[in-house]
Design a protein around this motif. Structure first.
Motif, PDB file in Angstrom:
ATOM      1  N   SER A   1      -4.592   1.250  -3.764  1.00 37.44           N
ATOM      2  CA  SER A   1      -3.513   1.016  -4.725  1.00 37.44           C
ATOM      3  C   SER A   1      -4.012   1.282  -6.139  1.00 37.44           C
ATOM      4  CB  SER A   1      -3.000  -0.417  -4.607  1.00 37.44           C
ATOM      5  OG  SER A   1      -2.297  -0.603  -3.397  1.00 37.44           O
ATOM      6  N   VAL A   2      -3.156   1.870  -6.963  1.00 34.54           N
ATOM      7  CA  VAL A   2      -3.589   2.273  -8.311  1.00 34.54           C
ATOM      8  C   VAL A   2      -2.600   1.916  -9.407  1.00 34.54           C
ATOM      9  CG1 VAL A   2      -5.024   4.175  -7.455  1.00 34.54           C
ATOM     10  CG2 VAL A   2      -2.617   4.598  -8.000  1.00 34.54           C
TER      11      VAL A   2
ATOM     12  N   THR B   1      -7.530   6.585 -11.000  1.00 34.35           N
ATOM     13  CA  THR B   1      -8.076   7.442  -9.945  1.00 34.35           C
ATOM     14  C   THR B   1      -8.800   6.627  -8.871  1.00 34.35           C
ATOM     15  OG1 THR B   1     -10.078   7.793 -11.260  1.00 34.35           O
ATOM     16  CG2 THR B   1      -8.298   9.397 -11.521  1.00 34.35           C
ATOM     17  N   HIS B   2      -8.742   5.309  -8.995  1.00 29.28           N
ATOM     18  CA  HIS B   2      -9.404   4.393  -8.051  1.00 29.28           C
ATOM     19  C   HIS B   2      -8.765   3.030  -8.270  1.00 29.28           C
ATOM     20  CE1 HIS B   2     -12.668   1.949  -6.277  1.00 29.28           C
ATOM     21  NE2 HIS B   2     -13.086   3.057  -5.697  1.00 29.28           N
ATOM     22  N   ASN B   3      -8.797   2.176  -7.249  1.00 30.53           N
ATOM     23  CA  ASN B   3      -8.302   0.823  -7.484  1.00 30.53           C
ATOM     24  C   ASN B   3      -9.225   0.097  -8.463  1.00 30.53           C
ATOM     25  OD1 ASN B   3     -10.177   0.742  -5.085  1.00 30.53           O
ATOM     26  ND2 ASN B   3      -9.888  -1.464  -5.358  1.00 30.53           N
TER      27      ASN B   3
ATOM     28  N   MET C   1      -5.690 -12.516 -14.206  1.00 29.56           N
ATOM     29  CA  MET C   1      -6.456 -11.389 -13.676  1.00 29.56           C
ATOM     30  C   MET C   1      -5.718 -10.813 -12.467  1.00 29.56           C
ATOM     31  SD  MET C   1     -10.430 -11.458 -12.430  1.00 29.56           S
ATOM     32  CE  MET C   1     -10.103 -12.853 -11.319  1.00 29.56           C
ATOM     33  N   THR C   2      -5.476  -9.524 -12.499  1.00 31.60           N
ATOM     34  CA  THR C   2      -4.780  -8.838 -11.412  1.00 31.60           C
ATOM     35  C   THR C   2      -5.756  -7.924 -10.688  1.00 31.60           C
ATOM     36  OG1 THR C   2      -2.650  -8.924 -12.585  1.00 31.60           O
ATOM     37  CG2 THR C   2      -2.882  -7.289 -10.826  1.00 31.60           C
ATOM     38  N   GLU C   3      -5.858  -8.096  -9.364  1.00 34.54           N
ATOM     39  CA  GLU C   3      -6.785  -7.323  -8.541  1.00 34.54           C
ATOM     40  C   GLU C   3      -5.986  -6.390  -7.633  1.00 34.54           C
ATOM     41  OE1 GLU C   3     -10.360 -10.412  -7.689  1.00 34.54           O
ATOM     42  OE2 GLU C   3      -8.360 -11.093  -7.077  1.00 34.54           O
ATOM     43  N   LEU C   4      -6.239  -5.104  -7.744  1.00 32.52           N
ATOM     44  CA  LEU C   4      -5.546  -4.126  -6.918  1.00 32.52           C
ATOM     45  C   LEU C   4      -6.312  -3.890  -5.618  1.00 32.52           C
ATOM     46  CD1 LEU C   4      -4.291  -3.610  -9.809  1.00 32.52           C
ATOM     47  CD2 LEU C   4      -3.787  -1.314  -8.951  1.00 32.52           C
ATOM     48  N   ALA C   5      -5.574  -3.781  -4.528  1.00 30.06           N
ATOM     49  CA  ALA C   5      -6.179  -3.550  -3.216  1.00 30.06           C
ATOM     50  C   ALA C   5      -6.670  -2.115  -3.103  1.00 30.06           C
ATOM     51  CB  ALA C   5      -5.158  -3.853  -2.120  1.00 30.06           C
TER      52      ALA C   5
ATOM     53  N   LEU D   1       0.832  -1.199   0.000  1.00 29.46           N
ATOM     54  CA  LEU D   1       0.000   0.000   0.000  1.00 29.46           C
ATOM     55  C   LEU D   1       0.870   1.253   0.000  1.00 29.46           C
ATOM     56  CD1 LEU D   1      -2.843   1.181   0.090  1.00 29.46           C
ATOM     57  CD2 LEU D   1      -2.761   1.004   2.589  1.00 29.46           C
ATOM     58  N   GLU D   2       2.029   1.177   0.665  1.00 32.14           N
ATOM     59  CA  GLU D   2       2.930   2.330   0.716  1.00 32.14           C
ATOM     60  C   GLU D   2       3.414   2.719  -0.680  1.00 32.14           C
ATOM     61  OE1 GLU D   2       2.603   0.510   4.585  1.00 32.14           O
ATOM     62  OE2 GLU D   2       3.159  -0.340   2.640  1.00 32.14           O
ATOM     63  N   MET D   3       3.553   1.738  -1.566  1.00 30.70           N
ATOM     64  CA  MET D   3       3.987   2.004  -2.937  1.00 30.70           C
ATOM     65  C   MET D   3       2.808   2.122  -3.899  1.00 30.70           C
ATOM     66  SD  MET D   3       7.250   2.298  -2.817  1.00 30.70           S
ATOM     67  CE  MET D   3       7.751   2.122  -4.529  1.00 30.70           C
ATOM     68  N   SER D   4       1.589   2.116  -3.372  1.00 27.17           N
ATOM     69  CA  SER D   4       0.352   2.257  -4.154  1.00 27.17           C
ATOM     70  C   SER D   4       0.166   1.144  -5.174  1.00 27.17           C
ATOM     71  CB  SER D   4       0.319   3.627  -4.876  1.00 27.17           C
ATOM     72  OG  SER D   4       0.425   4.684  -3.948  1.00 27.17           O
ATOM     73  N   ASN D   5       0.736  -0.045  -4.884  1.00 27.23           N
ATOM     74  CA  ASN D   5       0.637  -1.133  -5.861  1.00 27.23           C
ATOM     75  C   ASN D   5       0.420  -2.501  -5.211  1.00 27.23           C
ATOM     76  OD1 ASN D   5       3.128  -1.666  -4.772  1.00 27.23           O
ATOM     77  ND2 ASN D   5       4.259  -1.619  -6.700  1.00 27.23           N
ATOM     78  N   GLU D   6      -0.269  -2.542  -4.083  1.00 27.88           N
ATOM     79  CA  GLU D   6      -0.605  -3.832  -3.478  1.00 27.88           C
ATOM     80  C   GLU D   6      -1.615  -4.540  -4.357  1.00 27.88           C
ATOM     81  OE1 GLU D   6      -2.335  -5.776   0.680  1.00 27.88           O
ATOM     82  OE2 GLU D   6      -2.244  -3.598   0.432  1.00 27.88           O
ATOM     83  N   ARG D   7      -1.304  -5.765  -4.754  1.00 30.23           N
ATOM     84  CA  ARG D   7      -2.148  -6.438  -5.742  1.00 30.23           C
ATOM     85  C   ARG D   7      -1.972  -7.948  -5.642  1.00 30.23           C
ATOM     86  NH1 ARG D   7       2.643  -4.810  -7.606  1.00 30.23           N
ATOM     87  NH2 ARG D   7       3.692  -5.882  -9.328  1.00 30.23           N
ATOM     88  N   THR D   8      -2.968  -8.651  -6.170  1.00 30.61           N
ATOM     89  CA  THR D   8      -2.898 -10.100  -6.290  1.00 30.61           C
ATOM     90  C   THR D   8      -2.958 -10.463  -7.758  1.00 30.61           C
ATOM     91  OG1 THR D   8      -3.983 -10.436  -4.148  1.00 30.61           O
ATOM     92  CG2 THR D   8      -3.965 -12.291  -5.669  1.00 30.61           C
ATOM     93  N   ILE D   9      -1.950 -11.165  -8.229  1.00 26.11           N
ATOM     94  CA  ILE D   9      -1.892 -11.608  -9.618  1.00 26.11           C
ATOM     95  C   ILE D   9      -2.397 -13.048  -9.671  1.00 26.11           C
ATOM     96  CG2 ILE D   9      -0.418 -12.000 -11.626  1.00 26.11           C
ATOM     97  CD1 ILE D   9       1.525  -9.934 -10.459  1.00 26.11           C
TER      98      ILE D   9
END
Length: 280
Positions: free
Chosen positions: A190-191, A252-254, A183-187, A157-165
């Protein structure tokens, strides 16, 4: 029902440097994938990938063998990867029937048989997003859910890229000829996706963005690492990524996106990275 298709020709990177916004959008962005009782698709000259969408509302929709394929069935010389991003639906492949709920995927191997898309409830229609590549051999059809996926949690989250691939239609999960999809889902919060950016000159790729709220947008980055460009996108739109182009985005949104690849190999890790500070 209606079937609509476009042909998109490949562009040399030296030429693409001179494209203005309208030309970039015309050649790479796929704005309209879903319309009631229509199958819409783009036949791309990048590795001959077909990118499409089907939205059955009041009838069953047949995946027709469009003229560029020059074949009796869409699947005669092609494999297909399908994700349902809408209400519950059914895909019929010859004598086989597959129920697909939200975010379920289906792999269809090559072979002469009809493919039909159906919704279980027309008031909550299924939205079938699909990629198709040429195939020189046939593998069995198989439904794949997120629980079947080779899933990797990355970023922060600190790098704005927490995600599950979620690697779903890939060779770690099932055999395919050349198609790879996931499919990649961003938390929440995160953007950023696919940063540091990379290219893979042995494969092209397509990105489909969804779960983007009304009034929000994605800024998709493309182009050569030293000559980047951007395309602003809405939800339920796709973009073609040539083998010479990066494919990254901030929004502008996850959001969630589906990636599909086709080309010379099945090595997911075949990527040539660029340092963030080297991008221009």
């Amino acid at each position: 029902m209606r079937t609509n298709y476009q042909i998109r020709y490949a562009a040399h990177p030296e030429d693409a440097k001179h494209y203005d916004t309208s030309r970039l959008r015309r050649d790479f962005l796929i704005e309209r994938l879903f319309a009631a009782d229509e199958v819409n698709m783009v036949y791309s000259m990048y590795d001959r990938m077909v990118v499409g969408g089907a939205m059955p509302v009041g009838e069953s929709l047949k995946l027709e063998a469009i003229d560029p394929l020059k074949s009796p069935f869409f699947t005669t010389r092609r494999e297909i990867g399908i994700f349902n991003v809408g209400g519950d639906g059914v895909v019929r492949v010859g004598e086989e029937t597959f129920d697909l709920s939200y975010k379920d995927a289906l792999y269809i191997g090559s072979g002469d048989r009809e493919v039909f898309f159906e919704s279980k409830d027309g008031s909550k229609p299924a939205l079938f997003y699909f990629n198709s590549t040429t195939a020189h051999t046939s593998f069995p059809c198989r439904k794949v859910t997120k629980s079947d996926a080779d899933s990797v949690h990355m970023g922060s989250l600190e790098m704005s890229n927490e995600r599950t691939i979620n690697k779903m239609l890939v060779n770690q999960v099932l055999p395919t000829c050349q198609l790879q999809m996931g499919m990649t889902e961003l938390a929440t919060g995160s953007v950023w996706n696919t940063m540091p950016a990379h290219v893979h000159s042995r494969r092209m790729e397509a990105y489909f963005y969804f779960e983007i709220p009304e009034g929000q947008a994605v800024c998709h980055l493309m182009g050569e690492p030293q000559e980047t460009r951007h395309i602003w996108m809405q939800g339920n739109q796709a973009v073609l990524s040539p083998e010479w182009s990066i494919h990254s985005a901030a929004a502008t949104h996850n959001y969630t996106f589906i990636w599909g690849m086709g080309g010379e190999n099945l090595d997911y890790g075949d990527q040539d990275f660029s340092e963030i500070t080297d991008l221009r």
